[in-house]
Design an enzyme around this catalytic site. Structure first.
Site, PDB file in Angstrom:
ATOM      1  N   HIS A 250       0.867  -1.185   0.000  1.00  0.00           N
ATOM      2  CA  HIS A 250       0.000   0.000   0.000  1.00  0.00           C
ATOM      3  C   HIS A 250       0.898   1.228   0.000  1.00  0.00           C
ATOM      4  O   HIS A 250       1.644   1.460   0.964  1.00  0.00           O
ATOM      5  CB  HIS A 250      -0.920   0.014   1.217  1.00  0.00           C
ATOM      6  CG  HIS A 250      -1.891   1.157   1.204  1.00  0.00           C
ATOM      7  ND1 HIS A 250      -3.181   1.030   0.740  1.00  0.00           N
ATOM      8  CD2 HIS A 250      -1.750   2.454   1.572  1.00  0.00           C
ATOM      9  CE1 HIS A 250      -3.799   2.191   0.839  1.00  0.00           C
ATOM     10  NE2 HIS A 250      -2.946   3.081   1.338  1.00  0.00           N
ATOM     11  N   CYS A 251       0.848   1.987  -1.060  1.00  0.00           N
ATOM     12  CA  CYS A 251       1.746   3.124  -1.221  1.00  0.00           C
ATOM     13  C   CYS A 251       1.080   4.394  -0.704  1.00  0.00           C
ATOM     14  O   CYS A 251       0.005   4.778  -1.181  1.00  0.00           O
ATOM     15  CB  CYS A 251       2.131   3.286  -2.698  1.00  0.00           C
ATOM     16  SG  CYS A 251       3.254   4.665  -2.998  1.00  0.00           S
ATOM     17  N   VAL A 252       1.721   5.045   0.260  1.00  0.00           N
ATOM     18  CA  VAL A 252       1.153   6.271   0.814  1.00  0.00           C
ATOM     19  C   VAL A 252       1.238   7.426  -0.183  1.00  0.00           C
ATOM     20  O   VAL A 252       0.477   8.391  -0.081  1.00  0.00           O
ATOM     21  CB  VAL A 252       1.865   6.648   2.124  1.00  0.00           C
ATOM     22  CG1 VAL A 252       1.655   5.603   3.184  1.00  0.00           C
ATOM     23  CG2 VAL A 252       3.355   6.878   1.889  1.00  0.00           C
TER      24      VAL A 252
END
Length: 412
Positions: A265-267
């Site tokens: 999950h890429c911020v």
């Protein structure tokens, strides 16, 4: 039948109809907090969170169908970034302190919100606003110097547009598994409507690592593995989505969904990176690197004439002789710091693709001590899906090309 909301009305978090003009009225939490502060009394547990929720709920702007709430995490980058960069341009020492502190503050905020496991728009807002503001400074301060040709400006603009197009594609469906009919839970939908305050994952902070216990089964569309695994169904069962995950899929606790071939999950895009958007994610990173390096080169050649790129970055006499040059030089260093960070992410991604391993799988392999550290620990080879460099890249380039062989409903 209720009357429609006017542009300044809204329904608050308690379901009551309210108006922007009454934003400072009926603030029990804030009034109690001020009274306790004036009388030097301590606040009860959870008081600060309730006050923050009230402020966030009432921070709105008028809109046609009712006042729209402004996400609080969007505001700090829009306000603080220009202020910090302009202050840093006043003196070399100020620039050194601020440019050193900014990455530390961002990392501190990331690790602070990492524990809350909530989605945030802060990093996406910071990234997009940084791009826009750097482009604005380039057009306003660098181009008028006359050392940049129109074709170079067009090239830089095209690179920026291509990067934003790839980023837009990366923001779309990463490959969510459909939830079986009748198993939808309000908590899954509520995650998207929840007040967004925190963050969870970065490159190695892979969401889903704690909720997914192993990677088993058969890799779809390439290099088949043995499906005869007695504990496979048990380990790949998602208790949240109530389905059996296919091989390499994982559950993201931030998005509340299972994702095919979940990487992380890429911020920075506020979304998962999975089977359907991994290529676009790599493309966006690549366009960013090329565009950023090109913009840094053009700016340094304009303000530090006659010096090579590397020398001008560390030794540029006269950079602080006027405010325009100082601001441009400060923005160059800010871009260089961000580019170095994004370059590291891109390097890790390219190495993982070469060994056909996802960040989630690398995390699980490290936890279970089943992977090999290669290249000084930059990549973790699980050995499960690695079929050679050409085969691995061929599989990556074919991601999302064919529809899944069976749906989640078929295997529940």
């Amino acid at each position: 039948m209720e009357e429609p909301l006017c542009c300044c009305e809204y329904v608050d978090r308690r379901g009551r109809r309210s108006h922007l003009a009454a934003c400072c009225c009926d603030c029990e939490e804030l009034d109690d907090g001020c009274d306790r502060w004036l009388t030097c009394k301590s606040l009860p547990p959870g008081a600060l969170e309730r006050i923050a929720d009230t402020i966030a709920d009432r921070l709105r702007v008028p809109w046609f169908s009712g006042a729209v709430k402004i996400n609080v995490s969007l505001v700090p980058p829009l306000v603080l970034l220009p202020v910090f960069l302009h202050v840093a341009a006043l003196h070399f020492l100020l620039g050194l302190i601020i440019l050193t502190s900014l990455p530390v503050v961002v990392l501190w905020y990331y690790y602070l919100t990492h524990r809350r496991k909530e989605r945030t728009l802060f990093f996406l807002s910071l990234g997009l606003f940084s791009l826009g503001y750097m482009y604005y400074v380039f057009l306003r301060e660098v181009v008028p110097r006359g050392h940049v040709e129109h074709s170079q400006v067009v090239t830089l603009t095209c690179g920026l547009i291509l990067m934003l197009a790839a980023l837009s594609r990366a923001k779309k469906d990463p490959g969510y598994l459909p939830i079986p009919a009748g198993n939808e839970k309000p908590s899954h939908q509520g995650l998207h409507n929840k007040s967004i305050r925190g963050s969870f994952s970065g490159l190695h902070g892979i969401s889903g690592a704690a909720s997914s216990r192993a990677v088993n089964g058969e890799a779809k569309g390439y290099c088949r593995m043995s499906a005869e695994q007695p504990a496979g169904v048990k380990k790949d069962w998602c208790t949240k989505c109530q389905l059996v995950r296919p091989a390499r899929a994982g559950h993201c606790r931030l998005c509340g969904r299972c994702v095919r071939r979940l990487d992380h999950h890429c911020v920075w895009i506020n979304s998962c990176v999975g089977e359907q958007n991994h290529q676009a994610f790599i493309l966006a990173l690549s366009f960013f690197m090329l565009t950023s390096l090109y913009g840094i080169t053009l700016t340094l050649h304009a303000i530090c004439k006659g010096r090579s790129l590397f020398v001008a970055l560390f030794y540029c006499p006269g950079a602080y002789s006027d405010y325009s040059s100082a601001l441009s030089f400060t923005c160059v260093w800010y871009c260089a710091i961000v580019t170095a960070g994004m370059g590291y992410i891109l390097l890790i991604q390219l190495l993982n693709i070469s060994y056909n391993v996802t960040e989630r799988e690398a995390r699980l392999a490290l936890r279970d001590n089943t992977g090999r550290r290669l290249l000084g620990g930059l990549v973790i080879d699980t050995g499960q899906y690695n079929r050679g460099l050409l085969c691995n890249w061929g599989h990556f380039l074919s991601l999302g090309a064919s529809p899944p062989q069976r749906s989640a409903e078929d295997i529940v």
